[in-house]
Design a protein around this motif. Structure first.
Motif, PDB file in Angstrom:
ATOM      1  N   MET A   1      37.336 -20.914 -33.856  1.00  0.00           N
ATOM      2  CA  MET A   1      37.487 -19.629 -34.111  1.00  0.00           C
ATOM      3  C   MET A   1      38.355 -19.308 -35.155  1.00  0.00           C
ATOM      4  N   LYS A   2      38.113 -18.459 -36.201  1.00  0.00           N
ATOM      5  CA  LYS A   2      39.167 -18.218 -37.105  1.00  0.00           C
ATOM      6  C   LYS A   2      40.208 -16.949 -36.732  1.00  0.00           C
ATOM      7  N   TYR A   3      41.399 -17.139 -37.038  1.00  0.00           N
ATOM      8  CA  TYR A   3      42.571 -16.251 -36.523  1.00  0.00           C
ATOM      9  C   TYR A   3      43.316 -15.763 -37.866  1.00  0.00           C
ATOM     10  N   GLU A   4      43.435 -14.682 -37.951  1.00  0.00           N
ATOM     11  CA  GLU A   4      44.307 -14.020 -39.073  1.00  0.00           C
ATOM     12  C   GLU A   4      45.626 -14.112 -38.425  1.00  0.00           C
ATOM     13  N   VAL A   5      46.636 -14.585 -39.448  1.00  0.00           N
ATOM     14  CA  VAL A   5      48.158 -14.525 -39.014  1.00  0.00           C
ATOM     15  C   VAL A   5      49.042 -13.635 -39.840  1.00  0.00           C
ATOM     16  N   PHE A   6      49.908 -13.244 -39.099  1.00  0.00           N
ATOM     17  CA  PHE A   6      50.704 -12.068 -39.539  1.00  0.00           C
ATOM     18  C   PHE A   6      52.023 -12.443 -39.141  1.00  0.00           C
ATOM     19  N   ALA A   7      53.248 -12.008 -40.089  1.00  0.00           N
ATOM     20  CA  ALA A   7      54.625 -12.584 -39.598  1.00  0.00           C
ATOM     21  C   ALA A   7      55.524 -11.720 -40.239  1.00  0.00           C
ATOM     22  N   ARG A   8      56.859 -11.659 -39.951  1.00  0.00           N
ATOM     23  CA  ARG A   8      57.990 -11.202 -40.563  1.00  0.00           C
ATOM     24  C   ARG A   8      59.120 -12.077 -40.574  1.00  0.00           C
ATOM     25  N   ILE A   9      59.820 -11.857 -41.367  1.00  0.00           N
ATOM     26  CA  ILE A   9      61.092 -12.737 -41.685  1.00  0.00           C
ATOM     27  C   ILE A   9      62.437 -12.169 -41.026  1.00  0.00           C
ATOM     28  N   HIS A  17      50.566 -10.283 -44.000  1.00  0.00           N
ATOM     29  CA  HIS A  17      49.444 -11.316 -43.485  1.00  0.00           C
ATOM     30  C   HIS A  17      49.895 -12.243 -44.303  1.00  0.00           C
ATOM     31  N   VAL A  18      49.990 -13.369 -43.572  1.00  0.00           N
ATOM     32  CA  VAL A  18      50.465 -14.780 -44.233  1.00  0.00           C
ATOM     33  C   VAL A  18      49.177 -15.917 -44.440  1.00  0.00           C
ATOM     34  N   GLY A  19      48.237 -15.472 -43.753  1.00  0.00           N
ATOM     35  CA  GLY A  19      46.874 -16.118 -43.888  1.00  0.00           C
ATOM     36  C   GLY A  19      46.177 -16.464 -42.673  1.00  0.00           C
ATOM     37  N   ASN A  20      45.243 -17.503 -42.698  1.00  0.00           N
ATOM     38  CA  ASN A  20      44.513 -17.845 -41.488  1.00  0.00           C
ATOM     39  C   ASN A  20      44.403 -19.110 -40.955  1.00  0.00           C
ATOM     40  N   VAL A  21      44.149 -19.371 -39.749  1.00  0.00           N
ATOM     41  CA  VAL A  21      43.930 -20.693 -39.300  1.00  0.00           C
ATOM     42  C   VAL A  21      42.661 -20.676 -38.390  1.00  0.00           C
ATOM     43  N   ASP A  22      41.930 -21.954 -38.236  1.00  0.00           N
ATOM     44  CA  ASP A  22      41.165 -22.207 -37.205  1.00  0.00           C
ATOM     45  C   ASP A  22      41.636 -22.948 -36.040  1.00  0.00           C
ATOM     46  N   ALA A  23      41.143 -22.398 -34.892  1.00  0.00           N
ATOM     47  CA  ALA A  23      41.578 -23.079 -33.813  1.00  0.00           C
ATOM     48  C   ALA A  23      40.612 -22.734 -32.582  1.00  0.00           C
ATOM     49  N   PRO A  24      40.619 -23.714 -31.685  1.00  0.00           N
ATOM     50  CA  PRO A  24      39.563 -23.582 -30.681  1.00  0.00           C
ATOM     51  C   PRO A  24      39.794 -22.931 -29.712  1.00  0.00           C
ATOM     52  N   ASP A  25      41.245 -22.135 -29.363  1.00  0.00           N
ATOM     53  CA  ASP A  25      41.401 -21.402 -28.557  1.00  0.00           C
ATOM     54  C   ASP A  25      42.878 -20.563 -28.744  1.00  0.00           C
ATOM     55  N   ASP A  26      43.173 -19.468 -28.065  1.00  0.00           N
ATOM     56  CA  ASP A  26      44.406 -18.851 -28.375  1.00  0.00           C
ATOM     57  C   ASP A  26      45.540 -19.657 -27.823  1.00  0.00           C
ATOM     58  N   ARG A  27      45.594 -20.652 -27.115  1.00  0.00           N
ATOM     59  CA  ARG A  27      46.831 -21.360 -26.770  1.00  0.00           C
ATOM     60  C   ARG A  27      47.221 -22.136 -27.926  1.00  0.00           C
ATOM     61  N   LEU A  28      45.979 -22.999 -28.678  1.00  0.00           N
ATOM     62  CA  LEU A  28      46.189 -23.707 -29.763  1.00  0.00           C
ATOM     63  C   LEU A  28      46.412 -23.182 -30.915  1.00  0.00           C
ATOM     64  N   VAL A  29      46.185 -21.855 -31.148  1.00  0.00           N
ATOM     65  CA  VAL A  29      46.280 -21.058 -32.587  1.00  0.00           C
ATOM     66  C   VAL A  29      48.005 -21.197 -32.573  1.00  0.00           C
ATOM     67  N   THR A  31      50.382 -23.283 -31.934  1.00  0.00           N
ATOM     68  CA  THR A  31      50.950 -24.480 -32.646  1.00  0.00           C
ATOM     69  C   THR A  31      50.343 -24.465 -34.043  1.00  0.00           C
ATOM     70  N   TYR A  32      49.012 -24.069 -34.328  1.00  0.00           N
ATOM     71  CA  TYR A  32      48.400 -24.439 -35.311  1.00  0.00           C
ATOM     72  C   TYR A  32      49.191 -23.379 -36.465  1.00  0.00           C
ATOM     73  N   ALA A  33      49.459 -21.989 -35.987  1.00  0.00           N
ATOM     74  CA  ALA A  33      49.992 -21.151 -36.933  1.00  0.00           C
ATOM     75  C   ALA A  33      51.350 -21.497 -37.523  1.00  0.00           C
ATOM     76  N   ARG A  34      51.913 -22.041 -36.227  1.00  0.00           N
ATOM     77  CA  ARG A  34      53.583 -22.367 -36.726  1.00  0.00           C
ATOM     78  C   ARG A  34      53.624 -23.416 -37.365  1.00  0.00           C
ATOM     79  N   THR A  35      52.649 -24.634 -37.320  1.00  0.00           N
ATOM     80  CA  THR A  35      52.911 -25.828 -38.027  1.00  0.00           C
ATOM     81  C   THR A  35      52.338 -25.514 -39.738  1.00  0.00           C
ATOM     82  N   THR A  36      51.299 -24.645 -39.756  1.00  0.00           N
ATOM     83  CA  THR A  36      50.946 -24.367 -40.813  1.00  0.00           C
ATOM     84  C   THR A  36      51.731 -23.456 -41.828  1.00  0.00           C
TER      85      THR A  36
END
Length: 70
Positions: A1-9, A17-29, A31-36
């Protein structure tokens, strides 16, 4: 599943909007977003499934049953 990632400093800043990641579920997104997007020390980061985003302008607006109704 594709997720859009938003963040603030800093607290109080707008989320950007800082980008997007692919992850199989909400739990893993998480980890994927933090490391990406680890180049900043984010105060807050959120991920939204792309198919949950609501189109506000553009071609999808023509399909909305509420357009033109008042």
């Amino acid at each position: 599943m594709k997720y859009e990632v938003f963040a603030r400093i800093r607290a109080g800043d707008e989320l950007i909007h800082v980008g997007n990641v692919d992850a199989p579920d909400d739990r893993l997104v998480k980890t994927y977003a933090r490391t990406t997007f680890d180049e900043e020390d984010w105060d807050r980061m959120v991920a939204v499934p792309r198919d949950e985003l609501i189109e506000v302008t553009g071609a999808q607006m023509a399909e909305s049953p509420m357009v033109g109704e008042q």
